[in-house]
Write a protein that holds these residues in place. Structure first.
Motif, PDB file in Angstrom:
ATOM      1  N   ASN A   1      37.936  11.770  -4.670  1.00  0.00           N
ATOM      2  CA  ASN A   1      39.145  11.607  -5.490  1.00  0.00           C
ATOM      3  C   ASN A   1      39.703  12.957  -5.923  1.00  0.00           C
ATOM      4  OD1 ASN A   1      40.988   9.764  -6.814  1.00  0.00           O
ATOM      5  ND2 ASN A   1      40.008  10.321  -8.742  1.00  0.00           N
ATOM      6  N   GLY A   2      38.817  13.851  -6.329  1.00  0.00           N
ATOM      7  CA  GLY A   2      39.268  15.169  -6.767  1.00  0.00           C
ATOM      8  C   GLY A   2      39.858  15.992  -5.641  1.00  0.00           C
ATOM      9  N   LEU A   3      39.187  15.984  -4.495  1.00  0.00           N
ATOM     10  CA  LEU A   3      39.689  16.738  -3.337  1.00  0.00           C
ATOM     11  C   LEU A   3      41.033  16.187  -2.866  1.00  0.00           C
ATOM     12  CD1 LEU A   3      36.323  17.046  -1.381  1.00  0.00           C
ATOM     13  CD2 LEU A   3      37.585  18.950  -2.419  1.00  0.00           C
ATOM     14  N   MET A   4      41.131  14.871  -2.800  1.00  0.00           N
ATOM     15  CA  MET A   4      42.382  14.268  -2.358  1.00  0.00           C
ATOM     16  C   MET A   4      43.494  14.482  -3.379  1.00  0.00           C
ATOM     17  SD  MET A   4      41.091  10.686  -0.563  1.00  0.00           S
ATOM     18  CE  MET A   4      42.593  10.415   0.412  1.00  0.00           C
ATOM     19  N   GLY A   5      43.148  14.451  -4.661  1.00  0.00           N
ATOM     20  CA  GLY A   5      44.150  14.675  -5.697  1.00  0.00           C
ATOM     21  C   GLY A   5      44.733  16.072  -5.644  1.00  0.00           C
ATOM     22  N   SER A   6      43.884  17.059  -5.440  1.00  0.00           N
ATOM     23  CA  SER A   6      44.373  18.438  -5.344  1.00  0.00           C
ATOM     24  C   SER A   6      45.305  18.612  -4.150  1.00  0.00           C
ATOM     25  CB  SER A   6      43.190  19.406  -5.231  1.00  0.00           C
ATOM     26  OG  SER A   6      42.393  19.378  -6.390  1.00  0.00           O
ATOM     27  N   LEU A   7      44.914  18.027  -3.004  1.00  0.00           N
ATOM     28  CA  LEU A   7      45.769  18.129  -1.828  1.00  0.00           C
ATOM     29  C   LEU A   7      47.080  17.386  -2.044  1.00  0.00           C
ATOM     30  CD1 LEU A   7      46.379  18.923   1.046  1.00  0.00           C
ATOM     31  CD2 LEU A   7      44.966  17.011   1.859  1.00  0.00           C
ATOM     32  N   HIS A   8      47.025  16.222  -2.678  1.00  0.00           N
ATOM     33  CA  HIS A   8      48.258  15.462  -2.896  1.00  0.00           C
ATOM     34  C   HIS A   8      49.211  16.208  -3.828  1.00  0.00           C
ATOM     35  CE1 HIS A   8      50.857  12.152  -4.478  1.00  0.00           C
ATOM     36  NE2 HIS A   8      50.942  11.942  -3.182  1.00  0.00           N
ATOM     37  N   ASP A   9      48.672  16.881  -4.838  1.00  0.00           N
ATOM     38  CA  ASP A   9      49.537  17.699  -5.707  1.00  0.00           C
ATOM     39  C   ASP A   9      50.286  18.739  -4.882  1.00  0.00           C
ATOM     40  OD1 ASP A   9      48.758  16.312  -7.955  1.00  0.00           O
ATOM     41  OD2 ASP A   9      47.302  17.816  -8.623  1.00  0.00           O
ATOM     42  N   ASP A  10      49.592  19.371  -3.941  1.00  0.00           N
ATOM     43  CA  ASP A  10      50.241  20.365  -3.069  1.00  0.00           C
ATOM     44  C   ASP A  10      51.305  19.712  -2.186  1.00  0.00           C
ATOM     45  OD1 ASP A  10      48.569  22.292  -4.122  1.00  0.00           O
ATOM     46  OD2 ASP A  10      47.147  22.238  -2.454  1.00  0.00           O
TER      47      ASP A  10
END
Length: 276
Positions: free
Chosen positions: A230-239
């Protein structure tokens, strides 16, 4: 919903701590084998009641009105107010996941869903300094927390009927099956990537609630493994959102090659989850 369980502050605090870390990446946590998926109807009721209480006691209408007033005036929030906004939104999101997971229709009620969506768009807008969008979404949120709408939202939440335990199990298995199918296809668009993350986010919300009510090593490991994804995907989605706002990519069309750390974890999850 009648006969609701009422939880003491330590239980709510434990759920708050779990939600606070539901995007923290633990680089060494592994999947439990087998993955714990059982959840009887009584536990479903307890989980949903906890999520409703968590939302009601932390998503204070007057706080939201004050935050939107600041955004309408200044177009942004100071750092402490940004954190307050984030924490209120986290409670809304956690309940949205719960309503979709445990409800017999597996859909978020429309007014509640609209409120969560507007809160997300508003957060993206003030993070990316889009003043016109901030004003528009702040006005929408102001409307959604007006007293008559607020009461309607509470009635929506109270009106959600629970699925039975087999239906709940089938729904989660179908979600994991869909995730596996998407992983086998071409690189996703940002829009599809966001849908994939929602599946993970719903799962981590479920295990966060379960480990709050029934401390268990396997459930805790499942929660932490999902939180890493969730954290990894969230950071990428913010980008991806930032790139779409800046005009560097098409959110709905451009493919997003999945980084190895995300793809590896997603494949491990989809392959280990019991879908039959």
């Amino acid at each position: 919903m009648t006969g609701r369980f009422i939880y003491p502050p330590p239980v709510l605090d434990a759920l708050f701590d779990a939600v606070e870390t539901d995007d923290v990446v633990d680089p060494v946590v592994s999947l439990p084998r087998p993955i714990p998926v059982a959840c009887e109807a009584g536990m479903m009721r307890r989980c949903l009641d906890l999520c409703v209480q968590f939302w009601r006691e932390g998503a204070i209408r007057s706080d939201l009105r004050a935050l939107t007033a600041t955004l309408l005036l200044a177009g942004d929030l100071p750092q402490d107010a940004r954190r307050r906004y984030k924490l209120i939104r986290a409670r809304y999101k956690h309940l949205r996941f719960a309503l979709v997971l445990y409800g017999s229709h597996h859909r978020v009620p429309p007014l509640f869903g609209a409120t969560v969506a507007v809160m997300g768009h508003l957060q993206d807008a003030f993070r990316n300094r889009r003043r016109a969008a901030v004003l528009g979404y702040a006005l929408l949120l102001r409307l959604l927390v007006a007293w008559p709408v607020w009461l309607a939202v509470r009635r929506e939440v109270d009106g959600v009927r629970l699925d039975d335990a087999p239906g709940f199990l089938r729904y989660r298995a179908a979600e994991m099956g869909r995730l596996g199918q998407w992983l086998a296809q071409a690189p996703p668009t940002a829009h599809r990537f966001h849908a994939m993350r929602k599946i993970v986010s719903r799962q981590v919300a479920f295990y966060d609630t379960m480990r709050t009510l029934e401390p268990d090593e396997r459930i805790l490991r499942m929660s932490r493994f999902l939180a890493a994804i969730n954290g990894l995907m969230g950071s990428l989605h913010d980008d991806l959102v930032e790139g779409a706002v800046a005009g560097r990519r098409d959110y709905h069309r451009d493919p997003v090659p999945l980084p190895d750390d995300i793809r590896t974890r997603l494949h491990a999850l989809a392959e280990a989850y019991p879908v039959n």
